[in-house]
Design an enzyme around this catalytic site. Structure first.
Site, PDB file in Angstrom:
ATOM      1  CD  GLU A  10      49.129  49.771  41.975  1.00 43.44           C
ATOM      2  OE1 GLU A  10      47.966  49.701  41.549  1.00 43.44           O
ATOM      3  OE2 GLU A  10      49.555  50.706  42.668  1.00 43.44           O
ATOM      4  CB  THR A  15      45.187  48.215  49.279  1.00 39.77           C
ATOM      5  OG1 THR A  15      46.242  47.567  49.996  1.00 39.77           O
ATOM      6  CG2 THR A  15      43.884  47.452  49.454  1.00 39.77           C
ATOM      7  CD  GLN A  16      47.480  47.461  44.352  1.00 40.64           C
ATOM      8  OE1 GLN A  16      46.385  48.000  44.131  1.00 40.64           O
ATOM      9  NE2 GLN A  16      48.488  48.150  44.834  1.00 40.64           N
TER      10      GLN A  16
END
Ligand SMILES: Nc1nc2c(ncn2[C@@H]2O[C@H](COP(=O)(O)OP(=O)(O)O)[C@@H](O)[C@H]2O)c(=O)[nH]1
Ligand SMILES: [Ca+2]
Length: 509
Positions: free
Chosen positions: A174, A218-219
């Site tokens: 992702e 969250t990335q």
């Protein structure tokens, strides 16, 4: 009266010159117009399509991409032509009735049949990628997550597209695909550095880092200057002839919805039926059913036995106290590397510019902190969130009657959470804050992991630069036209000068 011989010849010479001039001029015009017409005849659009469903924790979006078939390995040619927001919650929410997960996609899939021309549908790849919501479900109950995915699979196979599968993508994927998407759309992959070596001061187009905030994870992904100490956070790409060592990390449970769940789980008292919460505007109340609160992987660590089933959250609208609560969920005490972000995760020094998208954009855009033309400082942002938190809920509701209450009621929390995550979590400070661009779309395409996912699976990003002609087609035609005109002019001048000599010799002029 007869004119002298010389005059007659002079006139006929001039007449010849004009006839030839006229002939050449008409010839040149006809040539140019013919070339222009033939060249610009509208070709039958030979385009290809791709469809990706982003099955997020809070909702699913369907994206349709289009690109010219003959240029598919060029960079920047893929454009988003449609986005359909699936009604209802994310697919992981259907765990009690999995068959409804697939059915929920019908409206958008039917829309896709209307967008992709019938004669292209069979060859159009169709992907579904599920993110953190399904990662959490598969951790708690893999059987149920399989049932949800099969329901999705069974429904997507019914459509006349080239179905390529439904799967839960990893947090690393992702992050990586989000980074590929924004740099592809920003045109950062095309720079051929060979000619740059003549201008040492000119740096190749440095890539942007990618910051993605979802509901459940969250990335953060970027190319650091120094080494990546933890292999799990290290990606190696070879794209368009350049190698990239990319750092990425996905924090499960640190999407904004799960972060809020963590706060509730941490702050709720075993016997209290009321929770005064500084992260909500004064006068706002919300009823939270806490029976399943600790069944979630993200809140299990806060487990306590509760003697209540419902808790009423009452907003007190205090940003500083909310900040204190939020900082509790970032563990910054342990780090076995040279440096960490939080929870013991290695993170190199921040480097370069960043594109922050998805919920980063939704929240900061609402708070008027995402205007690229009018960037706000970190201090401005803190002051804006502080002010918003202190506003009474009734006043906020009146000012934003069209905003979904679910979103509106959480902007105080979300704004505080985003500032804490970026500043305390990742280490952005007043200076590096200016390197963050909050973006929803880039060149008309949504910033997110789906485009990068499709580009990778359809092999549209070659490792090496595709062979390119020194001139573009348009450049070639323009050069031909200009050079033929110059040629005609030169021939004319030569002809005229020699004709002038002849005429002078014969005493004509
Ligand atoms: N304010 C606001 N938030 C949104 C909007 N659309 C989605 N969100 C939120 O943005 C987040 C999107 O997360 P999602 O991609 O579904 O979750 P992921 O699986 O963790 O990536 C969720 O917290 C949503 O509630 C919107 O239009 N406005
Ligand atoms: Ca997402």
């Amino acid at each position: 009266m007869e004119q002298p011989r010389g005059t007659k010849q002079k006139k006929s010479c001039q007449k010849n010159v004009f006839i030839i001039l006229g002939f050449l001029f008409i010839l040149a015009i006809i040539t140019i117009i013919t070339v222009a017409i033939i060249q610009n005849k509208p070709l039958e659009k030979n385009v290809k399509y791709g469809i990706v469903l982003d099955a997020g924790s809070s909702h699913t979006n369907l994206y349709i991409y289009e690109w010219p078939a003959e240029k598919e390995n060029d960079t920047g040619v893929v454009k988003q032509v449609d986005m359909c927001k699936v009604d209802g919650p994310g697919i992981s929410s259907y765990y009690k009735e999995p068959e409804k997960a697939g059915l929920s996609l019908k409206k958008c899939m039917d829309e896709a049949k209307g967008v992709v021309p019938e004669n292209r549908q069979r060859e159009t790849p169709l992907y579904l990628g599920a993110t953190a919501g399904m990662r959490l479900l598969s951790m708690v109950n893999p059987g149920l997550s399989d049932q949800v995915l099969s329901s999705v699979e069974n429904n997507l196979e019914l459509y006349p597209f080239d179905y390529q599968g439904a799967r839960i993508i990893t947090g690393q994927e992702e992050g990586a695909y989000g980074w590929i998407t924004i740099n592809y759309l920003l045109g950062k992959f095309v720079q051929d550095e060979s000619w740059l070596s003549f201008f040492p001061g000119l740096k190749g187009s440095e890539t942007f880092g990618a910051l993605d905030l979802g509901g459940a994870s969250t990335q953060i992904t970027f190319v650091p200057e120094n080494d990546i100490e933890s292999p799990d956070n290290s990606l190696h790409f070879r794209l368009y002839g350049r190698s990239y060592n990319v750092y990425t990390h996905s924090f499960l449970c640190y999407g904004k919805d799960q972060a809020l769940q963590q706060l509730f789980a941490s702050n709720i008292k075993p016997t209290d039926t009321i929770l005064q919460d500084p992260c909500f505007n004064v006068g706002y109340t919300r009823n939270v059913n806490v029976t399943g609160l600790y069944k979630n992987h993200c809140t299990a660590a806060y487990r306590k036995s509760l003697n209540v089933t419902n808790v009423q959250v009452i907003g007190t609208g205090n940003h500083d106290q909310c900040l204190q609560n939020v900082l509790e969920i970032f563990n910054r005490s342990q780090c076995t590397y040279s440096r960490c972000s939080f929870n013991g995760v290695f993170q190199p020094h921040l480097q370069g510019d960043f594109g922050a998208f998805s919920a980063f954009f939704f929240v900061m855009d609402f708070l008027k902190l995402a205007d690229i033309k009018n960037p706000k400082s970190l201090e401005d942002a803190k002051e804006t969130v502080r002010k918003f938190c202190s506003r009474p809920w009734q006043e906020v509701k009146v000012e934003f009657p069209k905003t979904k209450e679910k979103y509106l009621s959480e902007y105080c929390f979300s704004g505080t959470y985003i500032l804490s995550l970026l500043e305390v979590g990742y280490g952005f400070n007043s200076t590096s804050w200016d390197s963050i661009r909050f973006v929803g779309k880039i060149s008309g395409s949504d910033a997110g992991w789906t485009l990068g996912y499709m580009l990778n699976l359809t092999n549209m990003i070659p490792a090496e630069l595709p062979p390119s002609r020194p001139l573009s087609h348009e450049g070639y035609v323009a050069l031909m036209v200009v050079s033929s005109l110059v040629l005609v002019a030169v021939l004319l001048i030569i002809w005229l000068s020699c004709c002038k000599e002849k005429c002078l010799e014969k005493g004509i002029i």
